[in-house]
Write an enzyme that holds these catalytic residues in place. Structure first.
Site, PDB file in Angstrom:
ATOM      1  N   GLU A 146       0.818  -1.227   0.000  1.00  8.43           N
ATOM      2  CA  GLU A 146       0.000   0.000   0.000  1.00  8.43           C
ATOM      3  C   GLU A 146       0.843   1.264   0.000  1.00  8.43           C
ATOM      4  O   GLU A 146       0.335   2.340  -0.287  1.00  8.43           O
ATOM      5  CB  GLU A 146      -0.954   0.003   1.196  1.00  8.43           C
ATOM      6  CG  GLU A 146      -1.915  -1.161   1.161  1.00  8.43           C
ATOM      7  CD  GLU A 146      -3.164  -0.976   2.010  1.00  8.43           C
ATOM      8  OE1 GLU A 146      -3.429   0.146   2.460  1.00  8.43           O
ATOM      9  OE2 GLU A 146      -3.874  -1.970   2.198  1.00  8.43           O
ATOM     10  N   LYS A 173       3.112   3.332   7.296  1.00 10.26           N
ATOM     11  CA  LYS A 173       4.015   2.243   6.892  1.00 10.26           C
ATOM     12  C   LYS A 173       5.116   2.805   5.981  1.00 10.26           C
ATOM     13  O   LYS A 173       6.282   2.433   6.088  1.00 10.26           O
ATOM     14  CB  LYS A 173       3.248   1.125   6.171  1.00 10.26           C
ATOM     15  CG  LYS A 173       2.305   0.315   7.044  1.00 10.26           C
ATOM     16  CD  LYS A 173       2.981  -0.500   8.150  1.00 10.26           C
ATOM     17  CE  LYS A 173       3.803  -1.658   7.652  1.00 10.26           C
ATOM     18  NZ  LYS A 173       4.290  -2.496   8.799  1.00 10.26           N
TER      19      LYS A 173
END
Ligand code: NAD
Ligand code: DAU
Length: 363
Positions: A146, A173
């Site tokens: 992602e 992230k």
């Protein structure tokens, strides 16, 4: 990027390995694989046991001699420094994270704390412990596809695709990935990163698409499809991810990124209909029964259209390829949830009910 020398983690030497987030979905499969496969490694599972952590996932390995559970928070600097000093971890495989996109939209700060600050605390502890000699040491950061953002109708994410995260989860992230790289550059700390596509399989918390829909079908509840359902994901069986992590850990090159994916793209609505029909078959209901539960609801804000991984690097360099087909993996997954009703019911009878009502606007 720093020089890509083979870091040669020696499989035969004994080692203390810290695996974070081992009570969660993917982490529990990684712990099992390492504990069972490497009797010369001592595996320390550090987990805060948030809503997503469940020690029942590891009942079968909990009493192994080469396994220790440590309950703790990766953002707690004092605690983290104390365990690094005590156990002198040779390597870290870092999976602990807040992992659900929808929760990141409701509570982004929690994701920054765990995913960014928590990763920083671990990086610092590892650096401070070995800064004078990083030989045979490794920090392995487990990340997601992602971070690359969203694809259009065509194309694949490669290791050189620019980062373009769209959700607070993926932004957190991405940020943690950058810090890991920065520690490699600045402090010459050996690291590897892998970015994987959507996992499915046993022990996944029923907030994610597949287990949520299995649970709802079992309880004859509506199946909430976001938007028009034409979003696409690349699905990988969780045990194949664990096998890939083992390979990257032992054979991946220092300072490199490896993309991991299933070569297995499905539009949500097509996957959901397949899941419905497979559930009908298992529950001995007329085919078409569960599809009637499908309900299109308001879209997820910032919903990424499509993810698809080009996994040719890990395939060519490390010889990894998924070991099960989607058909096999999905059948195994459904069977696991049907056989582990108690596991599922323990979860859905707790705080899950409140989450579900808030998230899906149930009165
Ligand atoms: P999960 O939510 O099932 O498990 C996360 C685990 O981390 C839980 O056991 C939780 O208790 C623990 N944890 C959370 N905050 C913590 C903290 N502050 N300190 C210590 N432990 C904490 O997640 P998952 O789906 O197993 O994902 C694991 C990792 O893999 C994550 O880093 C995620 O970003 C990444 N990933 C997941 C997928 C996927 O499809 N699920 C795909 C690619 C990458
Ligand atoms: O790509 C890797 C990522 O995959 C991981 O990094 C994340 O930790 C993991 O949660 C997963 O993210 P997604 O957002 O893709 O997974 P999720 O299961 O939440 O949703 C999959 C697709 O299904 C997505 O397009 C949204 C849709 N969906 C999801 C839920 C929960 C629905 O239509 N309805 C739902 O109720």
């Amino acid at each position: 990027m720093t020089n890509s020398t083979n870091k040669q983690i020696n499989k035969s030497a004994s080692k203390n390995i810290l695996i974070t987030g081992g009570a969660g979905f993917i982490g529990s499969h990684v712990i099992r694989l390492f504990v069972e496969k490497y009797s010369n490694y001592h595996i320390y599972n550090l987990d805060k046991l948030t809503y997503a952590g469940n020690l029942e996932n590891l009942n079968d390995v909990a009493s192994n001699k080469n396994y220790t559970f440590l309950k703790g928070d990766i953002t707690d600097e004092t605690y983290i420094n104390s365990i690094f000093n005590k156990y002198k971890f040779d390597a870290v495989i870092h999976l602990a994270a807040e992992s659900h996109v929808d929760r990141s939209i409701t509570n982004p700060l929690e994701f920054v704390k765990t995913n960014v600050i928590g990763t920083m605390v671990l990086l610092n502890a590892f650096k401070n412990l070995w800064k004078n000699n990083f030989k045979n040491k490794l920090f392995y950061h487990v990340s997601t596809d992602e971070v690359y953002g969203s694809l259009g109708e065509t194309g694949l994410f490669t290791e050189t695709t620019s980062y373009d995260p769209n959700s607070p989860y993926s932004a957190s992230k991405a940020s943690s990935d950058h810090f890991v790289r920065a520690y490699g550059e600045t402090y010459k700390m050996p690291y590897v990163i892998s970015n994987c596509s959507n996992n499915y399989g046993a022990n996944q918390f029923p907030e994610k698409l597949i287990p949520l829909f299995i649970n709802n079908i079992l309880h004859n509840k509506s199946l909430p499809v976001y938007g028009d359902g034409k979003y696409t994901r690349d699905w990988l069986y969780v045990i194949d991810h664990a096998i890939a992590i083992d390979l990257v850990f032992h054979k991946g090159k220092n300072s490199e990124t490896y993309n991991i994916g299933g070569f297995n793209e499905w539009q949500n609505i097509v996957l959901i209909k397949l899941l419905c029909d497979k559930m009908d078959e298992k529950l001995e209901k007329p085919i078409g029964t569960s599809q009637k539960l499908i309900t299109f609801i308001k879209d997820r804000p910032g919903h990424d259209l499509r993810y698809a991984i080009d996994a040719s690097k890990i395939n060519k360099e490390l010889g990894w390829t998924p070991s099960v087909t989607f058909e096999e993996g999905l059948t195994k997954t459904i069977d696991w949830y049907l056989d582990n009703n108690k596991w599922l019911n323990n979860i859905v009878s707790g705080n899950y009910k409140k989450y579900y009502e808030r998230m899906y606007d149930v009165q």
